[in-house]
Enzyme design. Sequence first.
Site, short mmCIF file in Angstrom:
data_model
loop_
_atom_site.label_atom_id
_atom_site.label_comp_id
_atom_site.label_asym_id
_atom_site.label_seq_id
_atom_site.Cartn_x
_atom_site.Cartn_y
_atom_site.Cartn_z
N ARG A 5 0.86 -1.19 0.00
CA ARG A 5 0.00 0.00 0.00
C ARG A 5 0.90 1.24 0.00
O ARG A 5 2.08 1.17 0.35
CB ARG A 5 -0.90 0.03 1.24
CG ARG A 5 -1.83 -1.17 1.38
CD ARG A 5 -2.63 -1.06 2.66
NE ARG A 5 -3.59 -2.15 2.82
CZ ARG A 5 -3.35 -3.27 3.49
NH1 ARG A 5 -2.17 -3.44 4.07
NH2 ARG A 5 -4.28 -4.21 3.60
N LYS B 179 -1.89 -1.92 7.49
CA LYS B 179 -3.22 -1.43 7.86
C LYS B 179 -3.65 -2.04 9.17
O LYS B 179 -3.56 -3.25 9.37
CB LYS B 179 -4.21 -1.79 6.75
CG LYS B 179 -5.53 -1.05 6.83
CD LYS B 179 -6.35 -1.33 5.59
CE LYS B 179 -7.65 -0.54 5.59
NZ LYS B 179 -8.44 -0.79 4.35
N HIS C 243 -2.31 2.15 -6.35
CA HIS C 243 -3.10 1.03 -5.83
C HIS C 243 -3.50 0.07 -6.95
O HIS C 243 -3.75 -1.11 -6.69
CB HIS C 243 -4.34 1.56 -5.11
CG HIS C 243 -4.74 0.70 -3.95
ND1 HIS C 243 -3.97 0.53 -2.82
CD2 HIS C 243 -5.84 -0.09 -3.76
CE1 HIS C 243 -4.58 -0.28 -1.98
NE2 HIS C 243 -5.71 -0.68 -2.54
N ARG D 270 -1.12 -2.69 -7.02
CA ARG D 270 -1.43 -3.70 -5.99
C ARG D 270 -2.56 -4.61 -6.48
O ARG D 270 -2.50 -5.83 -6.32
CB ARG D 270 -1.80 -2.97 -4.70
CG ARG D 270 -2.20 -3.87 -3.54
CD ARG D 270 -2.38 -2.99 -2.30
NE ARG D 270 -3.21 -3.61 -1.28
CZ ARG D 270 -2.77 -4.41 -0.32
NH1 ARG D 270 -1.49 -4.72 -0.27
NH2 ARG D 270 -3.59 -4.91 0.58
N HIS E 52 -4.31 -8.75 4.01
CA HIS E 52 -5.74 -8.57 4.30
C HIS E 52 -6.10 -9.23 5.63
O HIS E 52 -5.52 -10.26 6.01
CB HIS E 52 -6.60 -9.20 3.20
CG HIS E 52 -6.60 -8.42 1.93
ND1 HIS E 52 -6.89 -8.98 0.69
CD2 HIS E 52 -6.34 -7.11 1.68
CE1 HIS E 52 -6.81 -8.05 -0.24
NE2 HIS E 52 -6.48 -6.92 0.33
N TYR F 154 -10.80 -10.00 -5.52
CA TYR F 154 -9.89 -10.13 -6.65
C TYR F 154 -10.24 -11.30 -7.55
O TYR F 154 -9.77 -11.37 -8.69
CB TYR F 154 -8.45 -10.25 -6.15
CG TYR F 154 -7.95 -8.98 -5.52
CD1 TYR F 154 -7.49 -7.93 -6.30
CD2 TYR F 154 -7.97 -8.81 -4.14
CE1 TYR F 154 -7.06 -6.75 -5.73
CE2 TYR F 154 -7.54 -7.63 -3.56
CZ TYR F 154 -7.08 -6.61 -4.36
OH TYR F 154 -6.67 -5.44 -3.79
#
Length: 305
Positions: free
Chosen positions: A157, A182, A256, A259, A282, A291
């Site tokens: 990220r 994150k 992004h 990514r 994640h 995805y």
Amino acid sequence: MKNLPLHTPGFQRLVREFSRHLRRLGYNPSSCKSQPSSLREFLHWLEQQGITDVESVRPKHIKEHYQYLLERPNQQRVGCLSTSTVVQHLYTLKLFFHYQETLGTITANPISGLIFPRPVSPERTVLTVEQVKQLYSACETLREKAMLAIFYGCGLRRSEAEQLNISDVQFRNQLLYVRQGKGKKRRVVPMSGQVARDLQEYFYRERSQYEKKQDEDSRQAFLLNVNGHRMRGGDYGRKLKLLLRKVNLPQHFSLHHLRHSIATHLLEGGLSLEQVRDFLGHNSIETTQLYTRISQSYLATQTHA
């Protein structure tokens, strides 16, 4: 609207406390700026309605503020706020009132029972493998290749790339450490041989050209800008736009998207959802499953190409 005045001392205190609360929860720096700004706008709006304490807020006030947001002019471009920005404002209010409920400063949460229209998310797009190769071919410096290695090869990220330090990259073991992803989540990203070589060549052959600052942060940072400071999101974004222009690729592609692209290509290459989830950092497999839809769409375009 972070500069909106608040005349109620209690409201000023709430913004400061909410900002500290977000930092404790591990929100990234951009969220720790934007969400208190959204809260400030709501509290400013309350003052205009003659309300000076959150205990007096009722569901009707939330609905009225929502309508105000839908009609408020955008300060940065022509038109109103985007749907995603309005959603972010509502998310801020949900966080804020949940926080107040936990503290016991309100007896009833005015937003808990409200339902707002779900925004229609635009379909995510990805670069093809050939387009990624074109970006690499357009690189004129080892730093540009290192940037692509970080965002595409490692799937970082923007905030994670900004925080990347020299000590986080192990060339011999081909591992990259994300110390604070994150939600303050740490992870280890395996690097391919080519990705490791691209990062290593930049570090040993080119990084010293940018070493102009002697402060501790610059000494630790892996990627440096032309002024010798740590590379930031704006630096990365401008570099990517330049590469896109060189090979005539759409300017809407962002950091992004790189990514998104590596996630799609890994799934097409046979990696499991669990492996891609760990690679991207994640929290849940449900996020990674997004995805699979991109992957199917991408596969269809490749089939008809």
